[in-house]
Design an enzyme around this catalytic site. Sequence first.
Site, PDB file in Angstrom:
ATOM      1  N   LYS A 133      -6.404  -0.036  -8.812  1.00 11.64           N
ATOM      2  CA  LYS A 133      -6.790   0.452  -7.491  1.00 11.64           C
ATOM      3  C   LYS A 133      -8.074   1.256  -7.611  1.00 11.64           C
ATOM      4  CE  LYS A 133      -6.914   1.924  -3.270  1.00 11.64           C
ATOM      5  NZ  LYS A 133      -6.019   2.959  -2.775  1.00 11.64           N
ATOM      6  N   HIS A 135     -10.509   3.769  -5.443  1.00  6.15           N
ATOM      7  CA  HIS A 135     -10.427   4.659  -4.282  1.00  6.15           C
ATOM      8  C   HIS A 135     -11.620   5.599  -4.282  1.00  6.15           C
ATOM      9  CE1 HIS A 135      -8.992   7.649  -1.435  1.00  6.15           C
ATOM     10  NE2 HIS A 135      -7.982   6.858  -1.117  1.00  6.15           N
ATOM     11  N   HIS A 174       1.885   4.940  -1.596  1.00  5.23           N
ATOM     12  CA  HIS A 174       1.641   6.145  -2.382  1.00  5.23           C
ATOM     13  C   HIS A 174       3.018   6.649  -2.828  1.00  5.23           C
ATOM     14  CE1 HIS A 174      -2.633   7.042  -1.025  1.00  5.23           C
ATOM     15  NE2 HIS A 174      -2.255   6.085  -0.179  1.00  5.23           N
ATOM     16  N   HIS A 192      -6.602  13.783   2.369  1.00  2.00           N
ATOM     17  CA  HIS A 192      -7.718  13.700   1.427  1.00  2.00           C
ATOM     18  C   HIS A 192      -8.217  15.067   0.966  1.00  2.00           C
ATOM     19  CE1 HIS A 192      -7.929   9.391   1.441  1.00  2.00           C
ATOM     20  NE2 HIS A 192      -7.690   9.442   2.736  1.00  2.00           N
ATOM     21  N   HIS A 206      -6.861  -1.113   4.378  1.00  2.00           N
ATOM     22  CA  HIS A 206      -7.259  -0.627   5.712  1.00  2.00           C
ATOM     23  C   HIS A 206      -8.701  -1.026   6.036  1.00  2.00           C
ATOM     24  CE1 HIS A 206      -8.441   2.599   3.030  1.00  2.00           C
ATOM     25  NE2 HIS A 206      -7.214   3.047   2.939  1.00  2.00           N
ATOM     26  N   ASP A 230       0.444   2.570   3.752  1.00  2.00           N
ATOM     27  CA  ASP A 230      -0.303   3.758   3.306  1.00  2.00           C
ATOM     28  C   ASP A 230       0.620   4.974   3.359  1.00  2.00           C
ATOM     29  OD1 ASP A 230      -2.406   5.210   2.306  1.00  2.00           O
ATOM     30  OD2 ASP A 230      -3.791   4.762   3.933  1.00  2.00           O
ATOM     31  N   HIS A 264     -10.292   0.807  -1.766  1.00  2.00           N
ATOM     32  CA  HIS A 264     -10.586   1.681  -0.625  1.00  2.00           C
ATOM     33  C   HIS A 264     -12.036   2.095  -0.841  1.00  2.00           C
ATOM     34  CE1 HIS A 264      -9.566   5.726   1.567  1.00  2.00           C
ATOM     35  NE2 HIS A 264     -10.856   5.716   1.298  1.00  2.00           N
ATOM     36  N   HIS A 324       0.854  -1.195   0.000  1.00  2.00           N
ATOM     37  CA  HIS A 324       0.000   0.000   0.000  1.00  2.00           C
ATOM     38  C   HIS A 324       0.886   1.240   0.000  1.00  2.00           C
ATOM     39  CE1 HIS A 324      -4.040   1.812   1.519  1.00  2.00           C
ATOM     40  NE2 HIS A 324      -3.355   2.711   0.820  1.00  2.00           N
TER      41      HIS A 324
END
Length: 571
Positions: free
Chosen positions: A220, A222, A139, A323, A275, A363, A249, A137
């Site tokens: 992915k 999200h 980024h 976010h 998560h 993450d 996610h 995971h």
Amino acid sequence: MSFEMSREQYASLYGPTTGDAIRLADTELFARIEKDLTAPGEEAVFGGGKVVRDGMGQNGRLGRDEDVPDLVITNVVVIDWTGICKADVAVRDGHIMRIGKAGNPHVMDGVDIVIGVATDVIAGEGKILTAGGIDSHIHFISPDQIETALVSGITTMIGGGTGPSESTKATTITPGAWNIHNMLRSFEQFPMNFGLLGKGHGSSVPAMAEQITAGAIGLKIHEDWGATPSSINTSLQVADEYDVQVAIHTDTLNEAGFVEDTRAAIAGRVIHTFHTEGAGGGHAPDIIELAQDPNILPASTNPTLPYTRNTLEEHLDMLMVCHHLNPGIPEDVAFADSRIRKETIAAEDVLQDMGIFSMTSSDSQAMGRVGEVVLRTWQVADSMKRQRGPLPEDEGTGGDNHRIRRYIAKYTINPATAHGISHAVGSVEEGKFADLVLWEPRFFGVKPDLILKGGQMVHGVMGDPNASIPTPQPRWYRRAFGAYGTAVAASSITFLSRAAIRAGVPETLGLRKVVRECRDIRTLTKADMKLNGETPPLRVDPQTYEVRVDGTPVTCEPQHVLPMAQRYFLF
């Protein structure tokens, strides 16, 4: 003629043996050695006046082409999901050649690894060897993450991103062929294995599939791009066609549907849930319930691991930044608050301990710490032993082997399996790429002693380069020769889809790294998650957020003091 010595004296010379137990760092976890593949009295030890000399422990007649390894790690304790043993570990051509007894069969008994002229030696006496960790995971916001992860014991990074763009800060996605190709080019410089995830958002199979052909090993989904039933279904159609993974996610706000709607859209197909507790994102408050399904491969990210007195307080600001939320907008604050639930966070450690959650990951820089996957996984294991006692499988054994094997699987073999790369990495097994991490027991899980990639030393603790010996202060992590020049290409793997390899992506981009395909993903079930495949009924109370496993409430207390923490770090 036999000779007897105490266990303490033997361990000080050759490392512990069968029946001995090793304390892992300053935790309450004890690894008990189940078997010793070396032979008492025939140990291969390197050094002045020691065994591995020409005509003694080394066979001086055999060349490299005569089944001689390039490297042997001697008398080391191997901790792996497969078990805990002491052995000599041989590496040849960048892969684990054999796990057994090293030496010279002309003068030593039981030798199945012949030390020859071409063989280098790393002394493993009194040390622990594990597989390199896999963080699934990531980024890809900053390239500096890579070295930080490497010196924590991570040797494979899977995720997405293009740098510090707003979408990368929030989502692990590398969208489209142009971005994927540029990231693959960039990865050539780093002694790390990589796999990329493309964007799992769209209603057109061909538009999304071109990312797989370009080099992504999965998609992915999200919520910041819209975790809709349509995106879920289309992504899984692509995954089924190309044999890749989908990571998800889910929809915290329940805008496009509730957890039942996501389950219906998944429709029994295998998927990797990120998560899965929900603080990092996902259907509020009951995303946890997906972990009972046999097609769900559930993971936790490390900011909520382990549960401590500080966990809740740090999450609000973390979430607002990651976010792209505005603290001046009440709806944004409410969105953030909906994720942070004491009850589900308190259940997360227990679900990991029971083998219901299968993996841990970071993450990185997006509500997680890239250098703490290994560390926090073991902190959870320690917290759970202190609060829940030994696992039933460990009762009366004098050790914590089952719990240790369960937890090491969470960041090695299980993420490797979930992403279709376990044929290459993820465990200390013969034939696999020699991504290995050597630890002193007192620093286990905290600070590795030496990191090997493809059998090459790429990083480790080293003293002053101007000193007359390697050990004077200051001792810190420094790159080794395997991290420089074209050696990097031989030390590391770029994972691609089978479609990308067939399309000639390595040749088109001029990739020099070892290329391996991801495979055998779409037939996976949770039963393939080693020691972490439990699927009991799960229920989250929609009013109180209480989590029940097979009708029984599960929770734990927040820890106020942790092992593997301030004893080892200044900051």
